[in-house]
Scaffold this active site. Structure first.
Site, PDB file in Angstrom:
ATOM      1  N   ASP A 110       0.819  -1.208   0.000  1.00 22.00           N
ATOM      2  CA  ASP A 110       0.000   0.000   0.000  1.00 22.00           C
ATOM      3  C   ASP A 110       0.859   1.267   0.000  1.00 22.00           C
ATOM      4  O   ASP A 110       2.019   1.259   0.414  1.00 22.00           O
ATOM      5  CB  ASP A 110      -0.886   0.038   1.252  1.00 22.00           C
ATOM      6  CG  ASP A 110      -1.993  -0.996   1.219  1.00 22.00           C
ATOM      7  OD1 ASP A 110      -1.982  -1.852   0.309  1.00 22.00           O
ATOM      8  OD2 ASP A 110      -2.858  -0.971   2.115  1.00 22.00           O
ATOM      9  N   HIS A 261       3.714  -2.289   3.078  1.00 25.54           N
ATOM     10  CA  HIS A 261       3.713  -0.943   2.502  1.00 25.54           C
ATOM     11  C   HIS A 261       4.982  -0.701   1.701  1.00 25.54           C
ATOM     12  O   HIS A 261       6.070  -1.130   2.104  1.00 25.54           O
ATOM     13  CB  HIS A 261       3.579   0.113   3.605  1.00 25.54           C
ATOM     14  CG  HIS A 261       2.272   0.067   4.322  1.00 25.54           C
ATOM     15  ND1 HIS A 261       2.016  -0.848   5.331  1.00 25.54           N
ATOM     16  CD2 HIS A 261       1.132   0.804   4.168  1.00 25.54           C
ATOM     17  CE1 HIS A 261       0.778  -0.663   5.770  1.00 25.54           C
ATOM     18  NE2 HIS A 261       0.224   0.329   5.084  1.00 25.54           N
TER      19      HIS A 261
END
Length: 455
Positions: A110, A261
């Protein structure tokens, strides 16, 4: 006297029972109150336990030679989706192959793309595995080349809103919708289509309410949460060793979605990634990308409201919430040219098609363009392909390909096959990977109309 004592004992016993019932009722209400206060914190764990129990039940049923009918209907029924020819030809129905249930990890990243995304892509390329990237619109605007690279290297791409600002996104669904559409348009300009995959910043728990889920579903978006949180964003600069430990403590389900991430400040995630991949490989997992074939994992709607907001009106919904166009035919016939380390592969408009964000080509035609050989066994529904001393056997019934490696071992891969126009179509990238052909880039060009002959 004894009779009087017995009656007294019975009265005392009855009184004690009544007190116990009252105490139990008070305790139960006390537990309920406490549970409501912490419902939002425990809902993710409940979801994982329920899914794990369901998966264990399914696995046991398979081992015993039985089939859970309800589960099979959801997971194994081929969907009839439109396979659209880029030439703008007629839409034809193509049965999507069933997703086989095996131990699969879906690595998701992400908040990118950022300076760390290239390192993540390099590691995935070295390990020959694919991931799913949920990108922010503002980051995609800044790094369009990285978005292109994500897609060209066979990874899936998803929508993660424009700016990740919780207060804006979750104070009003209209704000959330506008950011999803804005990011979708940005990504479409870069790669040619709007992603159908969506991840809510912070996850849906305590952020989505019932209407958020309903309207995203109405528009055709697929919202994915996760099973395992790498904890790489619980504070700034979480060290790689803690990230790996969080992964090892996570659930090990037959299909497991992992949250990581690749945004700014996540260099420790890059350091941890090789160990994370090695851990899941040691547990017998393969890796894949999220796609419409993968049932979305979603957290329960929290019983405690985190955001104060009002539902959007029916009129606004009718004016704004339209189905996402996931497959769009080109207005003009296009040629598709692929540059590889084995030379150029040029495909005419009727020699490729788009289906579920993948490019499919006829099996025999592709092998012949690579100067390979194809032997078709009609009786067994198997196809033997040889190219550059590499042998691959397709099992058309099972939707698998068996690849003989240089050391003599055999690797089995899923191959999503589509039958159309009396031909077997295969995912282009899957075939190139099987034959270890590296794709550098591709181009779509409109077919130039023929000039009329001079009089």
């Amino acid at each position: 006297m004894n009779e009087r004592n017995r009656k007294m004992e019975l009265r005392i016993l009855a009184a004690l029972c009544a007190l116990l019932v009252l105490a139990g009722t008070w305790t139960a209400f006390g537990w309920k109150s406490q549970m409501e206060q912490v419902a939002y914190a425990s809902s993710q764990r409940m979801m994982m336990e329920e899914r794990a129990a369901s998966d264990i039940k399914q696995t046991a049923a398979q081992s015993a030679g039985t089939v859970n009918v309800e589960w099979t209907a959801k997971a194994d029924k081929p969907s009839e989706e439109a396979a659209v020819l880029p030439s703008g030809g007629k839409t034809a129905l193509a049965a999507a192959p069933a997703k086989k249930h095996e131990k699969v990890i879906y690595l998701t990243f992400d908040d990118g793309p950022s300076i760390h995304t290239s390192d993540v892509l390099d590691i995935l390329d070295k390990e020959n595995i694919k991931g799913t990237f949920f990108v922010l619109g503002q980051q995609a605007e800044r790094n369009p080349k990285l978005v292109e690279r994500i897609v060209k290297e066979g990874h899936a791409i998803g929508n993660h809103s424009y700016n990740h600002e919780y207060k804006t996104l979750y104070s009003d669904f209209r704000n959330f919708w506008n950011q999803i559409k804005r990011t979708g348009q940005i990504v479409e300009k870069i790669i040619g289509y709007e992603p159908v995959l969506v991840r809510a910043p912070g996850g849906t728990i305590m952020n989505f309410d019932k209407q958020y889920f309903e309207l995203m579903d109405k528009a055709g978006y697929l919202v994915y949460d996760w099973h395992v949180d790498s904890a790489d964003s619980k504070r700034r600069g979480v060290p790689a060793r803690e990230i790996v430990q969080a992964i090892k403590k996570g659930a090990l389900l037959p299909e497991t979605v992992v949250l990581m991430h690749d945004g700014v400040g996540h260099d420790e995630t890059v350091k941890a990634l090789p160990d994370i991949i090695a851990f899941y490989k040691s547990k017998g997992y393969t890796f894949d990308v999220l796609s419409p074939e993968v049932k979305p994992v979603q957290f329960h709607v929290g019983s405690t409201a985190r955001w104060k907001r009002s539902p959007v009106s029916t009129a606004w919904i009718q004016d704004n919430v339209k189905p996402i166009e996931t497959l769009v035919a080109a207005k003009d016939p296009m040629t598709f040219t692929v540059e590889t380390d084995q030379g150029q592969i040029r495909l005419e408009p009727d020699q490729f098609m788009s289906y579920e964000d993948k490019t499919y080509v006829p099996l025999r035609m592709l092998v012949e363009k690579l100067n390979g050989t194809v032997n078709w066994n009609v009786e067994s529904d198997r196809v033997n392909v040889e190219w550059n001393q590499t042998a691959v056997e397709f099992d058309l019934k099972q939707g698998q390909l068996s690849q003989t490696m240089p050391d003599g071992t055999i690797q089995i891969h899923e191959a999503d096959l589509v039958s159309q126009n009396k031909m077997t179509w295969v995912p282009l990238r899957v075939m190139l990977d099987a034959f270890q052909v590296k794709m550098f880039h591709y181009e779509l060009e409109p077919v130039q109309p023929e000039k009329p002959a001079a009089a």
